[in-house]
Design a protein around this motif. Sequence first.
Motif, PDB file in Angstrom:
ATOM      1  N   SER A  85     184.990 -62.079  58.760  1.00  0.00           N
ATOM      2  CA  SER A  85     184.940 -61.324  59.267  1.00  0.00           C
ATOM      3  C   SER A  85     183.586 -61.605  59.304  1.00  0.00           C
ATOM      4  N   ASP A  86     183.493 -60.006  59.222  1.00  0.00           N
ATOM      5  CA  ASP A  86     182.157 -59.549  60.307  1.00  0.00           C
ATOM      6  C   ASP A  86     180.766 -60.040  59.304  1.00  0.00           C
ATOM      7  N   ALA A  87     180.914 -60.327  57.793  1.00  0.00           N
ATOM      8  CA  ALA A  87     180.046 -60.147  57.432  1.00  0.00           C
ATOM      9  C   ALA A  87     179.913 -62.337  57.289  1.00  0.00           C
ATOM     10  N   GLU A  88     181.264 -62.888  56.743  1.00  0.00           N
ATOM     11  CA  GLU A  88     181.045 -64.214  57.520  1.00  0.00           C
ATOM     12  C   GLU A  88     180.226 -64.990  58.496  1.00  0.00           C
ATOM     13  N   ARG A  89     180.398 -64.443  59.866  1.00  0.00           N
ATOM     14  CA  ARG A  89     179.527 -64.375  60.561  1.00  0.00           C
ATOM     15  C   ARG A  89     178.328 -64.390  60.860  1.00  0.00           C
ATOM     16  N   TYR A  90     178.191 -63.798  59.853  1.00  0.00           N
ATOM     17  CA  TYR A  90     176.406 -63.992  59.562  1.00  0.00           C
ATOM     18  C   TYR A  90     175.743 -64.623  58.660  1.00  0.00           C
ATOM     19  N   THR A  91     177.418 -65.021  57.513  1.00  0.00           N
ATOM     20  CA  THR A  91     176.749 -65.613  56.391  1.00  0.00           C
ATOM     21  C   THR A  91     176.727 -67.302  57.592  1.00  0.00           C
ATOM     22  N   ASP A  92     177.276 -67.619  58.236  1.00  0.00           N
ATOM     23  CA  ASP A  92     177.707 -68.630  58.609  1.00  0.00           C
ATOM     24  C   ASP A  92     176.316 -68.981  59.755  1.00  0.00           C
ATOM     25  N   ALA A  93     175.672 -67.948  60.153  1.00  0.00           N
ATOM     26  CA  ALA A  93     174.178 -68.239  61.198  1.00  0.00           C
ATOM     27  C   ALA A  93     173.367 -68.080  59.812  1.00  0.00           C
ATOM     28  N   ASP A  94     173.649 -67.053  59.118  1.00  0.00           N
ATOM     29  CA  ASP A  94     172.064 -67.350  57.840  1.00  0.00           C
ATOM     30  C   ASP A  94     172.056 -69.986  57.300  1.00  0.00           C
ATOM     31  N   ALA A  95     172.993 -69.579  57.394  1.00  0.00           N
ATOM     32  CA  ALA A  95     172.800 -71.321  57.204  1.00  0.00           C
ATOM     33  C   ALA A  95     172.531 -72.492  57.893  1.00  0.00           C
TER      34      ALA A  95
END
Length: 116
Positions: A85-95
Amino acid sequence: MAALADSAHPELSSIWSQSTWDMVISGPNPRVVPLTHSVDVIENNDLRVTWGKTGTAGSGGNSLVCEFKGPKENRFYYVGFGAVSDAERYTDADAVYAAAASGVEWPSLIPQMRGA
């Protein structure tokens, strides 16, 4: 590749770092087209992120490539593919941003397939 693009074409990172940009088109129908960035961290002025570009591909899922600042202003490039998802791409990057901020030695993060 991100580092090469950044050094060989600094105009790209300059454009990708702005929340809005006016694209000037010349030729028989000259005009200016205002563009709005679609990378959430750029739109929301996340100061860790210098520039970024998203993408979406059928089998590749949602992707993100960006440059971000680590400890001592070190530059890191994040490239992520396959987010569902769009949101998951940012969650992954934030980690990854958080790992860099906490002092993880690079490249100790070993990429693994999702669900592995």
